[in-house]
Design an enzyme around this catalytic site. Structure first.
Site, mmCIF file in Angstrom:
data_model
loop_
_atom_site.group_PDB
_atom_site.id
_atom_site.type_symbol
_atom_site.label_atom_id
_atom_site.label_comp_id
_atom_site.label_asym_id
_atom_site.label_seq_id
_atom_site.Cartn_x
_atom_site.Cartn_y
_atom_site.Cartn_z
ATOM 1 N N GLY A 15 -22.560 -14.991 47.340
ATOM 2 C CA GLY A 15 -22.021 -16.110 46.606
ATOM 3 C C GLY A 15 -23.334 -16.672 45.727
ATOM 4 C CB SER A 17 -22.302 -16.061 40.347
ATOM 5 O OG SER A 17 -21.166 -16.745 41.180
ATOM 6 C CG ASP A 66 -12.475 -12.442 49.286
ATOM 7 O OD1 ASP A 66 -13.284 -13.299 49.826
ATOM 8 O OD2 ASP A 66 -11.150 -12.454 49.432
ATOM 9 C CB VAL A 67 -17.651 -13.120 51.976
ATOM 10 C CG1 VAL A 67 -18.951 -12.857 51.038
ATOM 11 C CG2 VAL A 67 -17.324 -14.668 51.908
ATOM 12 C CG ASN A 93 -25.439 -19.573 49.244
ATOM 13 O OD1 ASN A 93 -25.417 -20.426 49.427
ATOM 14 N ND2 ASN A 93 -24.460 -19.041 48.296
ATOM 15 C CB SER A 145 -23.364 -27.760 56.628
ATOM 16 O OG SER A 145 -23.207 -29.400 56.184
ATOM 17 C CE1 TYR A 158 -18.586 -26.401 53.738
ATOM 18 C CE2 TYR A 158 -19.499 -28.035 54.835
ATOM 19 C CZ TYR A 158 -19.713 -27.127 54.047
ATOM 20 O OH TYR A 158 -20.789 -27.011 53.535
ATOM 21 C CB ALA A 161 -16.386 -22.901 59.327
ATOM 22 C CE LYS A 162 -20.981 -24.088 55.911
ATOM 23 N NZ LYS A 162 -21.561 -22.945 55.210
HETATM 24 N N1 LIG Z 1 -24.054 -28.645 48.253
HETATM 25 C C1 LIG Z 1 -24.135 -29.103 49.495
HETATM 26 O O1 LIG Z 1 -24.353 -30.226 49.523
HETATM 27 C C2 LIG Z 1 -24.124 -28.173 50.609
HETATM 28 C C3 LIG Z 1 -24.450 -28.737 51.818
HETATM 29 C C4 LIG Z 1 -24.571 -28.005 53.070
HETATM 30 C C5 LIG Z 1 -24.400 -26.887 52.897
HETATM 31 N N2 LIG Z 1 -24.055 -26.173 51.789
HETATM 32 C C6 LIG Z 1 -23.496 -24.493 51.944
HETATM 33 O O2 LIG Z 1 -24.536 -23.979 50.989
HETATM 34 C C7 LIG Z 1 -23.588 -22.890 50.578
HETATM 35 C C8 LIG Z 1 -23.795 -22.802 49.137
HETATM 36 O O3 LIG Z 1 -23.070 -23.966 48.601
HETATM 37 P P1 LIG Z 1 -22.899 -24.753 46.880
HETATM 38 O O4 LIG Z 1 -23.272 -26.011 47.145
HETATM 39 O O5 LIG Z 1 -23.975 -23.965 46.310
HETATM 40 O O6 LIG Z 1 -21.454 -24.433 46.667
HETATM 41 P P2 LIG Z 1 -20.823 -23.958 45.400
HETATM 42 O O7 LIG Z 1 -19.420 -24.084 45.368
HETATM 43 O O8 LIG Z 1 -21.665 -24.168 44.120
HETATM 44 O O9 LIG Z 1 -21.107 -22.058 45.713
HETATM 45 C C9 LIG Z 1 -20.503 -21.483 46.714
HETATM 46 C C10 LIG Z 1 -20.548 -19.820 46.271
HETATM 47 O O10 LIG Z 1 -19.869 -19.210 47.161
HETATM 48 C C11 LIG Z 1 -18.998 -18.422 46.438
HETATM 49 N N3 LIG Z 1 -17.877 -18.156 47.394
HETATM 50 C C12 LIG Z 1 -16.801 -18.844 47.785
HETATM 51 N N4 LIG Z 1 -16.034 -18.333 48.302
HETATM 52 C C13 LIG Z 1 -16.289 -16.846 48.407
HETATM 53 C C14 LIG Z 1 -15.605 -15.861 48.802
HETATM 54 N N5 LIG Z 1 -14.676 -15.865 49.487
HETATM 55 N N6 LIG Z 1 -16.417 -14.504 48.604
HETATM 56 C C15 LIG Z 1 -17.456 -14.476 47.766
HETATM 57 N N7 LIG Z 1 -18.191 -15.566 47.455
HETATM 58 C C16 LIG Z 1 -17.568 -16.761 47.604
HETATM 59 C C17 LIG Z 1 -18.671 -19.061 45.362
HETATM 60 O O11 LIG Z 1 -18.452 -18.105 44.277
HETATM 61 C C18 LIG Z 1 -20.035 -19.654 44.815
HETATM 62 O O12 LIG Z 1 -20.944 -18.850 44.186
HETATM 63 C C19 LIG Z 1 -22.123 -22.857 50.916
HETATM 64 O O13 LIG Z 1 -22.455 -22.191 52.557
HETATM 65 C C20 LIG Z 1 -21.949 -24.484 51.515
HETATM 66 O O14 LIG Z 1 -21.350 -24.522 52.715
HETATM 67 C C21 LIG Z 1 -23.823 -26.934 50.936
#
Ligand SMILES: NC(=O)c1ccc[n+]([C@@H]2O[C@H](COP(=O)([O-])OP(=O)(O)OC[C@H]3O[C@@H](n4cnc5c(N)ncnc54)[C@H](O)[C@@H]3O)[C@@H](O)[C@H]2O)c1
Length: 250
Positions: A15, A17, A66-67, A93, A145, A158, A161-162
Protein backbone atom coordinates in the site's frame (compact mmCIF):
# COMPACT_ATOMS: atom_id res chain seq x y z
CA UNK A 1 19.09 14.09 5.81
CA UNK A 2 18.82 10.31 6.00
CA UNK A 3 18.53 9.04 9.58
CA UNK A 4 19.45 5.44 8.82
CA UNK A 5 21.62 3.85 6.17
CA UNK A 6 19.73 1.14 4.31
CA UNK A 7 22.15 0.92 1.39
CA UNK A 8 21.91 -2.48 -0.31
CA UNK A 9 18.78 -3.50 1.61
CA UNK A 10 15.64 -4.76 -0.11
CA UNK A 11 12.33 -3.82 1.47
CA UNK A 12 8.73 -4.63 0.58
CA UNK A 13 6.03 -2.12 1.54
CA UNK A 14 2.36 -2.83 0.92
CA UNK A 15 0.00 0.00 0.00
CA UNK A 16 2.78 2.42 -0.86
CA UNK A 17 1.11 4.72 -3.36
CA UNK A 18 -0.31 7.24 -0.90
CA UNK A 19 -0.54 8.30 2.73
CA UNK A 20 1.70 6.64 5.31
CA UNK A 21 2.79 3.95 2.83
CA UNK A 22 4.02 6.51 0.31
CA UNK A 23 6.00 8.23 3.02
CA UNK A 24 7.54 4.91 4.10
CA UNK A 25 8.53 4.19 0.49
CA UNK A 26 10.08 7.63 0.03
CA UNK A 27 11.92 7.49 3.36
CA UNK A 28 13.42 4.02 2.79
CA UNK A 29 14.40 4.85 -0.80
CA UNK A 30 16.08 8.08 0.37
CA UNK A 31 18.00 6.03 2.91
CA UNK A 32 19.47 3.82 0.21
CA UNK A 33 17.15 0.80 0.08
CA UNK A 34 15.67 -0.76 -3.03
CA UNK A 35 11.95 -0.70 -2.34
CA UNK A 36 9.27 -2.93 -3.82
CA UNK A 37 5.80 -1.66 -3.21
CA UNK A 38 2.21 -2.26 -4.19
CA UNK A 39 -0.61 -0.07 -5.34
CA UNK A 40 -4.22 -1.03 -5.41
CA UNK A 41 -5.90 1.21 -7.96
CA UNK A 42 -3.87 4.29 -8.81
CA UNK A 43 -1.22 3.31 -11.37
CA UNK A 44 -0.53 6.92 -12.40
CA UNK A 45 0.28 7.91 -8.84
CA UNK A 46 2.63 4.93 -8.46
CA UNK A 47 4.36 5.94 -11.71
CA UNK A 48 4.73 9.53 -10.54
CA UNK A 49 6.28 8.45 -7.21
CA UNK A 50 8.63 6.05 -9.03
CA UNK A 51 9.86 8.88 -11.26
CA UNK A 52 10.20 11.33 -8.38
CA UNK A 53 12.11 8.83 -6.22
CA UNK A 54 14.41 8.05 -9.18
CA UNK A 55 15.10 11.75 -9.70
CA UNK A 56 16.33 11.87 -6.13
CA UNK A 57 18.63 8.92 -6.74
CA UNK A 58 16.40 6.24 -5.17
CA UNK A 59 14.73 3.10 -6.44
CA UNK A 60 11.15 1.92 -6.01
CA UNK A 61 9.34 -0.67 -8.10
CA UNK A 62 5.55 -0.81 -7.90
CA UNK A 63 3.24 -3.64 -8.81
CA UNK A 64 -0.55 -3.82 -8.69
CA UNK A 65 -1.37 -6.26 -5.87
CA UNK A 66 -4.52 -6.83 -3.85
CA UNK A 67 -3.19 -7.88 -0.43
CA UNK A 68 -6.48 -9.65 0.25
CA UNK A 69 -5.68 -12.04 -2.60
CA UNK A 70 -3.53 -14.93 -1.43
CA UNK A 71 -2.14 -15.86 -4.85
CA UNK A 72 -1.37 -12.27 -5.81
CA UNK A 73 0.61 -11.69 -2.60
CA UNK A 74 2.59 -14.91 -3.04
CA UNK A 75 3.35 -14.10 -6.69
CA UNK A 76 4.51 -10.60 -5.74
CA UNK A 77 6.87 -11.84 -3.04
CA UNK A 78 8.22 -14.57 -5.36
CA UNK A 79 8.82 -11.90 -8.01
CA UNK A 80 10.80 -9.73 -5.55
CA UNK A 81 12.94 -12.68 -4.43
CA UNK A 82 13.57 -13.64 -8.04
CA UNK A 83 14.51 -10.11 -9.06
CA UNK A 84 16.37 -8.87 -5.96
CA UNK A 85 17.61 -12.19 -4.56
CA UNK A 86 16.51 -11.40 -1.00
CA UNK A 87 14.03 -9.56 1.20
CA UNK A 88 15.47 -7.76 4.21
CA UNK A 89 12.23 -6.28 5.46
CA UNK A 90 8.48 -6.36 4.99
CA UNK A 91 6.22 -3.48 6.01
CA UNK A 92 2.55 -4.41 6.19
CA UNK A 93 0.97 -1.01 5.71
CA UNK A 94 -2.03 -1.53 3.39
CA UNK A 95 -5.32 -1.11 5.17
CA UNK A 96 -8.92 -0.01 4.75
CA UNK A 97 -11.77 1.24 6.91
CA UNK A 98 -15.48 0.45 6.54
CA UNK A 99 -16.83 2.22 9.61
CA UNK A 100 -20.30 1.87 11.09
CA UNK A 101 -22.05 1.11 14.33
CA UNK A 102 -22.52 -2.62 14.84
CA UNK A 103 -26.28 -2.63 14.28
CA UNK A 104 -25.70 -1.24 10.81
CA UNK A 105 -22.43 -2.97 9.93
CA UNK A 106 -22.87 -5.46 7.11
CA UNK A 107 -21.10 -8.81 7.15
CA UNK A 108 -19.35 -7.68 3.98
CA UNK A 109 -17.88 -4.63 5.73
CA UNK A 110 -16.72 -6.88 8.56
CA UNK A 111 -15.22 -9.46 6.21
CA UNK A 112 -13.56 -6.97 3.84
CA UNK A 113 -11.73 -5.21 6.66
CA UNK A 114 -10.61 -8.45 8.33
CA UNK A 115 -9.53 -9.90 4.98
CA UNK A 116 -7.44 -6.88 3.97
CA UNK A 117 -6.11 -5.68 7.33
CA UNK A 118 -5.45 -9.01 9.04
CA UNK A 119 -5.58 -11.94 6.62
CA UNK A 120 -3.63 -9.94 4.02
CA UNK A 121 -0.88 -9.43 6.59
CA UNK A 122 -0.86 -13.17 7.29
CA UNK A 123 -0.47 -13.88 3.54
CA UNK A 124 2.47 -11.46 3.25
CA UNK A 125 4.21 -12.68 6.42
CA UNK A 126 3.86 -16.31 5.34
CA UNK A 127 5.23 -15.50 1.89
CA UNK A 128 8.37 -13.72 3.22
CA UNK A 129 9.00 -16.22 6.03
CA UNK A 130 10.75 -18.75 3.82
CA UNK A 131 13.25 -16.39 2.12
CA UNK A 132 13.93 -14.66 5.44
CA UNK A 133 14.44 -17.99 7.21
CA UNK A 134 16.97 -19.12 4.64
CA UNK A 135 18.75 -15.75 4.89
CA UNK A 136 18.67 -16.15 8.69
CA UNK A 137 17.81 -12.50 9.01
CA UNK A 138 14.78 -10.32 8.40
CA UNK A 139 12.45 -7.67 9.74
CA UNK A 140 8.68 -7.44 9.67
CA UNK A 141 6.88 -4.25 10.68
CA UNK A 142 3.10 -4.29 10.95
CA UNK A 143 1.17 -1.04 10.93
CA UNK A 144 -1.49 -1.46 13.59
CA UNK A 145 -3.43 1.29 15.32
CA UNK A 146 -4.09 2.49 18.82
CA UNK A 147 -7.75 1.52 18.28
CA UNK A 148 -6.52 -2.09 18.19
CA UNK A 149 -5.56 -1.58 21.82
CA UNK A 150 -8.26 0.73 23.16
CA UNK A 151 -11.14 0.10 20.74
CA UNK A 152 -13.25 2.70 18.96
CA UNK A 153 -17.01 3.02 18.63
CA UNK A 154 -18.00 2.52 14.99
CA UNK A 155 -14.93 0.43 14.18
CA UNK A 156 -15.50 -3.10 15.53
CA UNK A 157 -14.19 -4.51 12.25
CA UNK A 158 -11.11 -2.28 12.00
CA UNK A 159 -10.19 -2.45 15.68
CA UNK A 160 -10.61 -6.25 15.70
CA UNK A 161 -8.27 -6.55 12.73
CA UNK A 162 -5.72 -4.23 14.35
CA UNK A 163 -6.00 -6.09 17.67
CA UNK A 164 -5.43 -9.29 15.70
CA UNK A 165 -2.20 -7.81 14.37
CA UNK A 166 -0.90 -7.56 17.93
CA UNK A 167 -1.37 -11.31 18.45
CA UNK A 168 0.06 -12.05 15.03
CA UNK A 169 3.10 -9.85 15.74
CA UNK A 170 3.85 -11.47 19.08
CA UNK A 171 3.29 -15.05 17.92
CA UNK A 172 5.40 -14.56 14.82
CA UNK A 173 8.13 -12.84 16.82
CA UNK A 174 8.32 -15.95 19.01
CA UNK A 175 8.20 -18.29 16.02
CA UNK A 176 10.94 -16.58 14.01
CA UNK A 177 13.29 -15.25 16.70
CA UNK A 178 15.67 -18.20 16.44
CA UNK A 179 16.26 -17.27 12.78
CA UNK A 180 17.05 -13.68 13.71
CA UNK A 181 13.81 -12.39 12.19
CA UNK A 182 12.40 -9.55 14.26
CA UNK A 183 8.68 -8.75 14.15
CA UNK A 184 7.22 -5.55 15.57
CA UNK A 185 4.09 -3.47 15.32
CA UNK A 186 3.66 0.30 15.19
CA UNK A 187 0.37 1.70 16.48
CA UNK A 188 -0.22 5.19 15.09
CA UNK A 189 -2.82 7.45 16.64
CA UNK A 190 -4.16 10.13 14.34
CA UNK A 191 -2.29 10.74 11.09
CA UNK A 192 -3.69 13.11 8.47
CA UNK A 193 -4.06 11.06 5.28
CA UNK A 194 -6.85 10.24 2.81
CA UNK A 195 -8.02 7.64 5.35
CA UNK A 196 -8.75 10.27 8.00
CA UNK A 197 -9.89 12.88 5.47
CA UNK A 198 -13.41 11.47 5.90
CA UNK A 199 -13.57 13.17 9.31
CA UNK A 200 -15.25 16.59 9.50
CA UNK A 201 -13.17 19.63 10.49
CA UNK A 202 -14.92 19.60 13.89
CA UNK A 203 -14.07 15.94 14.40
CA UNK A 204 -10.44 16.59 13.40
CA UNK A 205 -10.19 19.47 15.85
CA UNK A 206 -11.76 17.47 18.68
CA UNK A 207 -9.37 14.62 17.94
CA UNK A 208 -6.30 16.89 17.89
CA UNK A 209 -7.40 18.60 21.12
CA UNK A 210 -7.53 15.21 22.88
CA UNK A 211 -3.90 14.44 21.98
CA UNK A 212 -1.32 15.57 24.56
CA UNK A 213 0.88 16.93 21.72
CA UNK A 214 -2.24 18.75 20.41
CA UNK A 215 -1.77 17.77 16.77
CA UNK A 216 -1.98 14.90 14.36
CA UNK A 217 1.16 13.06 13.20
CA UNK A 218 2.66 13.56 9.80
CA UNK A 219 3.10 10.43 7.70
CA UNK A 220 6.87 11.06 7.89
CA UNK A 221 6.73 10.72 11.67
CA UNK A 222 5.38 7.20 11.24
CA UNK A 223 7.83 6.39 8.43
CA UNK A 224 10.86 7.31 10.55
CA UNK A 225 9.83 4.79 13.22
CA UNK A 226 9.37 2.13 10.53
CA UNK A 227 12.87 2.92 9.31
CA UNK A 228 14.21 2.50 12.86
CA UNK A 229 12.57 -0.94 13.18
CA UNK A 230 14.15 -1.96 9.85
CA UNK A 231 17.57 -0.69 10.87
CA UNK A 232 20.48 -2.25 12.72
CA UNK A 233 19.73 0.16 15.57
CA UNK A 234 16.75 -1.94 16.69
CA UNK A 235 18.50 -5.32 16.71
CA UNK A 236 17.30 -6.33 20.20
CA UNK A 237 13.62 -5.41 19.84
CA UNK A 238 11.03 -7.99 18.83
CA UNK A 239 7.38 -8.70 19.55
CA UNK A 240 6.71 -5.11 20.56
CA UNK A 241 3.87 -2.72 19.86
CA UNK A 242 5.03 0.88 19.82
CA UNK A 243 2.42 3.62 20.01
CA UNK A 244 3.34 6.58 17.81
CA UNK A 245 0.44 8.76 18.84
CA UNK A 246 1.55 12.01 20.45
CA UNK A 247 0.70 10.56 23.85
CA UNK A 248 -2.95 9.83 23.00
CA UNK A 249 -3.11 6.29 24.37
CA UNK A 250 -0.94 6.54 27.49
N1 LIG B 1 -4.27 7.66 9.08
C1 LIG B 1 -4.34 7.31 10.36
O1 LIG B 1 -4.70 8.12 11.23
C2 LIG B 1 -3.96 5.92 10.79
C3 LIG B 1 -3.95 5.66 12.16
C4 LIG B 1 -3.60 4.39 12.59
C5 LIG B 1 -3.25 3.41 11.68
N2 LIG B 1 -3.28 3.70 10.35
C6 LIG B 1 -2.91 2.61 9.45
O2 LIG B 1 -1.86 3.02 8.60
C7 LIG B 1 -1.94 2.32 7.36
C8 LIG B 1 -1.92 3.33 6.22
O3 LIG B 1 -3.04 4.17 6.36
P1 LIG B 1 -3.20 5.57 5.60
O4 LIG B 1 -3.73 6.52 6.61
O5 LIG B 1 -1.99 5.90 4.85
O6 LIG B 1 -4.42 5.19 4.64
P2 LIG B 1 -4.66 5.43 3.09
O7 LIG B 1 -6.07 5.04 2.87
O8 LIG B 1 -4.20 6.77 2.66
O9 LIG B 1 -3.68 4.35 2.41
C9 LIG B 1 -3.91 2.98 2.52
C10 LIG B 1 -3.16 2.29 1.41
O10 LIG B 1 -3.48 0.90 1.44
C11 LIG B 1 -3.76 0.49 0.13
N3 LIG B 1 -4.68 -0.64 0.13
C12 LIG B 1 -5.92 -0.68 0.66
N4 LIG B 1 -6.48 -1.88 0.44
C13 LIG B 1 -5.57 -2.61 -0.25
C14 LIG B 1 -5.56 -3.92 -0.79
N5 LIG B 1 -6.59 -4.76 -0.65
N6 LIG B 1 -4.45 -4.33 -1.42
C15 LIG B 1 -3.38 -3.52 -1.57
N7 LIG B 1 -3.34 -2.27 -1.10
C16 LIG B 1 -4.42 -1.83 -0.45
C17 LIG B 1 -4.37 1.70 -0.55
O11 LIG B 1 -4.27 1.60 -1.96
C18 LIG B 1 -3.51 2.81 0.03
O12 LIG B 1 -2.34 2.98 -0.72
C19 LIG B 1 -3.21 1.49 7.42
O13 LIG B 1 -2.90 0.17 7.81
C20 LIG B 1 -4.01 2.17 8.52
O14 LIG B 1 -4.91 1.30 9.12
C21 LIG B 1 -3.62 4.92 9.88
Amino acid sequence: MAAFDHTGKVFVVTGGSRGIGESIVRTLAAEGATVYSTYNANAERAQAITADVAERGGTVHYQSVDVANEDAVKAFVDHVVQQAGRIDGLVNNAGITRDGLIMRMSSKDWNDVLQTNLTGVFYACRAVARPMMSQRTGRIVNIGSIVGLGGNAGQVNYSSAKAGLVGLTRSLARELASRNILVNCIAPGYVETDMTDKLTEDQKKAFSDSIPLKRSATAEEIASVVSFFLSDRSSYITGQVLNVDGGLAM
